[in-house]
Design a protein around this motif. Structure first.
Motif, PDB file in Angstrom:
ATOM      1  N   GLU A  62       0.940  -1.178  -0.148  1.00 43.88           N
ATOM      2  CA  GLU A  62       0.025  -0.127  -0.101  1.00 43.88           C
ATOM      3  C   GLU A  62       0.813   1.405  -0.023  1.00 43.88           C
ATOM      4  OE1 GLU A  62      -3.387   0.370  -0.248  1.00 43.88           O
ATOM      5  OE2 GLU A  62      -3.608  -1.564  -0.435  1.00 43.88           O
ATOM      6  N   GLY A  63       1.048   1.971  -1.125  1.00 33.18           N
ATOM      7  CA  GLY A  63       1.829   3.079  -0.881  1.00 33.18           C
ATOM      8  C   GLY A  63       0.981   4.394  -0.317  1.00 33.18           C
ATOM      9  N   ILE A  64      -0.171   4.380  -0.021  1.00 33.83           N
ATOM     10  CA  ILE A  64      -0.709   5.496   0.758  1.00 33.83           C
ATOM     11  C   ILE A  64      -0.028   5.010   2.189  1.00 33.83           C
ATOM     12  CG2 ILE A  64      -2.662   4.325   1.569  1.00 33.83           C
ATOM     13  CD1 ILE A  64      -2.321   8.069   0.399  1.00 33.83           C
ATOM     14  N   LEU A  65       0.112   3.999   2.607  1.00 33.52           N
ATOM     15  CA  LEU A  65       0.547   3.954   4.214  1.00 33.52           C
ATOM     16  C   LEU A  65       2.261   4.198   3.968  1.00 33.52           C
ATOM     17  CD1 LEU A  65      -0.890   0.458   5.086  1.00 33.52           C
ATOM     18  CD2 LEU A  65      -1.419   2.890   5.705  1.00 33.52           C
ATOM     19  N   VAL A  66       2.789   3.789   3.085  1.00 30.00           N
ATOM     20  CA  VAL A  66       4.317   4.387   2.931  1.00 30.00           C
ATOM     21  C   VAL A  66       4.522   5.930   2.914  1.00 30.00           C
ATOM     22  CG1 VAL A  66       6.411   4.176   1.860  1.00 30.00           C
ATOM     23  CG2 VAL A  66       5.033   2.109   1.955  1.00 30.00           C
ATOM     24  N   ALA A  67       3.682   6.449   2.244  1.00 29.67           N
ATOM     25  CA  ALA A  67       3.544   8.089   1.881  1.00 29.67           C
ATOM     26  C   ALA A  67       3.166   8.554   3.393  1.00 29.67           C
ATOM     27  CB  ALA A  67       2.689   8.501   0.991  1.00 29.67           C
ATOM     28  N   ALA A  68       2.374   8.087   4.068  1.00 31.47           N
ATOM     29  CA  ALA A  68       1.773   8.712   5.408  1.00 31.47           C
ATOM     30  C   ALA A  68       2.714   8.382   6.289  1.00 31.47           C
ATOM     31  CB  ALA A  68       0.647   7.940   5.858  1.00 31.47           C
ATOM     32  N   GLY A  69       3.689   7.096   6.325  1.00 34.31           N
ATOM     33  CA  GLY A  69       4.680   7.014   7.333  1.00 34.31           C
ATOM     34  C   GLY A  69       5.771   7.907   7.127  1.00 34.31           C
ATOM     35  N   LEU A  70       6.076   8.310   5.610  1.00 37.10           N
ATOM     36  CA  LEU A  70       7.267   9.073   5.276  1.00 37.10           C
ATOM     37  C   LEU A  70       6.985  10.610   5.844  1.00 37.10           C
ATOM     38  CD1 LEU A  70       8.624   7.951   1.844  1.00 37.10           C
ATOM     39  CD2 LEU A  70       9.480   7.746   3.984  1.00 37.10           C
ATOM     40  N   VAL A  71       5.629  11.038   5.521  1.00 37.18           N
ATOM     41  CA  VAL A  71       5.143  12.279   6.083  1.00 37.18           C
ATOM     42  C   VAL A  71       5.394  12.715   7.494  1.00 37.18           C
ATOM     43  CG1 VAL A  71       3.283  14.004   6.181  1.00 37.18           C
ATOM     44  CG2 VAL A  71       4.085  12.759   3.954  1.00 37.18           C
ATOM     45  N   LEU A  72       4.881  11.733   8.252  1.00 38.10           N
ATOM     46  CA  LEU A  72       4.827  11.583   9.660  1.00 38.10           C
ATOM     47  C   LEU A  72       6.322  11.675  10.333  1.00 38.10           C
ATOM     48  CD1 LEU A  72       1.924   9.534  11.012  1.00 38.10           C
ATOM     49  CD2 LEU A  72       2.323  11.863  11.579  1.00 38.10           C
ATOM     50  N   ALA A  73       7.194  10.870   9.519  1.00 43.31           N
ATOM     51  CA  ALA A  73       8.602  10.775   9.943  1.00 43.31           C
ATOM     52  C   ALA A  73       9.208  12.064   9.693  1.00 43.31           C
ATOM     53  CB  ALA A  73       9.483   9.849   9.308  1.00 43.31           C
ATOM     54  N   GLY A  74       8.691  12.641   8.729  1.00 38.86           N
ATOM     55  CA  GLY A  74       9.298  14.006   8.289  1.00 38.86           C
ATOM     56  C   GLY A  74       8.868  15.176   9.360  1.00 38.86           C
ATOM     57  N   ILE A  75       7.668  15.029  10.032  1.00 32.69           N
ATOM     58  CA  ILE A  75       7.114  15.614  10.910  1.00 32.69           C
ATOM     59  C   ILE A  75       7.759  15.277  12.447  1.00 32.69           C
ATOM     60  CG2 ILE A  75       5.137  16.309  12.207  1.00 32.69           C
ATOM     61  CD1 ILE A  75       3.430  15.851   9.728  1.00 32.69           C
ATOM     62  N   VAL A  77      10.761  14.327  13.153  1.00 31.80           N
ATOM     63  CA  VAL A  77      12.271  14.538  13.301  1.00 31.80           C
ATOM     64  C   VAL A  77      12.746  15.924  13.866  1.00 31.80           C
ATOM     65  CG1 VAL A  77      14.469  14.647  12.263  1.00 31.80           C
ATOM     66  CG2 VAL A  77      13.048  12.534  11.747  1.00 31.80           C
ATOM     67  N   PRO A  78      11.912  16.765  13.241  1.00 36.26           N
ATOM     68  CA  PRO A  78      12.283  18.177  13.997  1.00 36.26           C
ATOM     69  C   PRO A  78      11.661  18.546  15.272  1.00 36.26           C
ATOM     70  CG  PRO A  78      11.198  18.570  11.797  1.00 36.26           C
ATOM     71  CD  PRO A  78      11.197  17.114  12.284  1.00 36.26           C
ATOM     72  N   LEU A  79      10.741  17.643  15.835  1.00 37.16           N
ATOM     73  CA  LEU A  79      10.371  17.724  17.440  1.00 37.16           C
ATOM     74  C   LEU A  79      11.515  17.366  18.067  1.00 37.16           C
ATOM     75  CD1 LEU A  79       6.639  16.101  16.837  1.00 37.16           C
ATOM     76  CD2 LEU A  79       7.456  18.421  16.920  1.00 37.16           C
ATOM     77  N   PHE A  80      12.337  16.717  17.879  1.00 35.72           N
ATOM     78  CA  PHE A  80      13.581  16.235  18.724  1.00 35.72           C
ATOM     79  C   PHE A  80      14.595  17.417  18.955  1.00 35.72           C
ATOM     80  CE2 PHE A  80      12.443  11.989  17.302  1.00 35.72           C
ATOM     81  CZ  PHE A  80      12.171  11.254  18.456  1.00 35.72           C
ATOM     82  N   ASP A  81      14.450  18.507  18.274  1.00 36.18           N
ATOM     83  CA  ASP A  81      15.304  19.723  18.487  1.00 36.18           C
ATOM     84  C   ASP A  81      15.005  20.404  19.693  1.00 36.18           C
ATOM     85  OD1 ASP A  81      17.065  21.764  18.044  1.00 36.18           O
ATOM     86  OD2 ASP A  81      16.131  22.595  16.444  1.00 36.18           O
ATOM     87  N   PRO A  82      15.710  20.511  20.688  1.00 35.65           N
ATOM     88  CA  PRO A  82      15.340  21.201  21.932  1.00 35.65           C
ATOM     89  C   PRO A  82      15.125  22.719  21.468  1.00 35.65           C
ATOM     90  CG  PRO A  82      17.418  20.630  22.006  1.00 35.65           C
ATOM     91  CD  PRO A  82      17.141  19.846  20.959  1.00 35.65           C
ATOM     92  N   HIS A  83      15.751  23.185  20.687  1.00 33.20           N
ATOM     93  CA  HIS A  83      15.624  24.566  20.683  1.00 33.20           C
ATOM     94  C   HIS A  83      14.951  24.980  19.343  1.00 33.20           C
ATOM     95  CE1 HIS A  83      18.697  24.895  23.628  1.00 33.20           C
ATOM     96  NE2 HIS A  83      19.608  24.057  22.853  1.00 33.20           N
ATOM     97  N   ARG A  84      13.829  24.407  19.039  1.00 30.10           N
ATOM     98  CA  ARG A  84      13.018  24.579  17.791  1.00 30.10           C
ATOM     99  C   ARG A  84      12.173  26.017  17.920  1.00 30.10           C
ATOM    100  NH1 ARG A  84      10.882  20.215  20.337  1.00 30.10           N
ATOM    101  NH2 ARG A  84       8.603  20.390  21.025  1.00 30.10           N
ATOM    102  N   ASP A  85      11.927  26.223  19.287  1.00 27.34           N
ATOM    103  CA  ASP A  85      10.970  27.396  19.261  1.00 27.34           C
ATOM    104  C   ASP A  85      11.866  28.798  19.659  1.00 27.34           C
ATOM    105  OD1 ASP A  85       8.896  25.931  19.482  1.00 27.34           O
ATOM    106  OD2 ASP A  85       8.703  25.466  21.688  1.00 27.34           O
ATOM    107  N   GLY A  86      13.201  28.571  19.555  1.00 24.65           N
ATOM    108  CA  GLY A  86      14.092  29.774  19.997  1.00 24.65           C
ATOM    109  C   GLY A  86      14.076  30.454  18.424  1.00 24.65           C
ATOM    110  N   PRO A  87      14.681  31.616  18.506  1.00 30.85           N
ATOM    111  CA  PRO A  87      14.969  32.251  17.261  1.00 30.85           C
ATOM    112  C   PRO A  87      16.284  31.807  16.576  1.00 30.85           C
ATOM    113  CG  PRO A  87      15.867  33.636  19.129  1.00 30.85           C
ATOM    114  CD  PRO A  87      14.984  32.449  19.633  1.00 30.85           C
ATOM    115  N   ARG A  88      16.100  31.894  15.151  1.00 34.12           N
ATOM    116  CA  ARG A  88      17.299  31.237  14.329  1.00 34.12           C
ATOM    117  C   ARG A  88      18.237  32.078  13.974  1.00 34.12           C
ATOM    118  NH1 ARG A  88      16.816  25.924  14.511  1.00 34.12           N
ATOM    119  NH2 ARG A  88      14.562  25.510  14.337  1.00 34.12           N
ATOM    120  N   ARG A  89      19.555  31.782  14.121  1.00 39.60           N
ATOM    121  CA  ARG A  89      20.827  32.836  13.705  1.00 39.60           C
ATOM    122  C   ARG A  89      20.855  32.614  12.567  1.00 39.60           C
ATOM    123  NH1 ARG A  89      24.356  32.102  19.234  1.00 39.60           N
ATOM    124  NH2 ARG A  89      22.595  32.520  20.662  1.00 39.60           N
TER     125      ARG A  89
END
Length: 89
Positions: A62-75, A77-89
């Protein structure tokens, strides 16, 4: 002479209580807890669902499950960054 330092400490304590009350309570009780920016429960849960979708999408062709898994993985990974809410330099 020590008066301005006391005002700064009271202001800092009030800001900490407003920003992360769970961490402030734990700090006051002497039992430290992780600050909010280092809690990653939601990130691990999202990544777990993404891996589950990816593996089930590969097991069932099922390609839709693979696509949904890839999209969720892309969402997730950035949640693991502890400084994601801070200003970017």
């Amino acid at each position: 002479m020590g008066r301005p330092d006391d005002e700064h400490l009271v202001d800092l304590a009030a800001r900490l209580e407003r920003d992360d009350p769970r961490f402030a309570r734990a700090l006051g009780s002497g039992r430290p807890a992780r600050p909010r920016e280092y809690r990653r429960t939601g990130a691990w849960g999202t990544l777990g669902v993404a891996v589950l979708l990816l593996t089930s999408g590969m097991a069932l062709p099922e390609g839709i499950l693979v696509a949904a898994g890839l999209v969720l993985a892309g969402i997730a990974v950035p949640l693991f960054d502890p400084h994601r809410d801070g200003p970017r330099r």
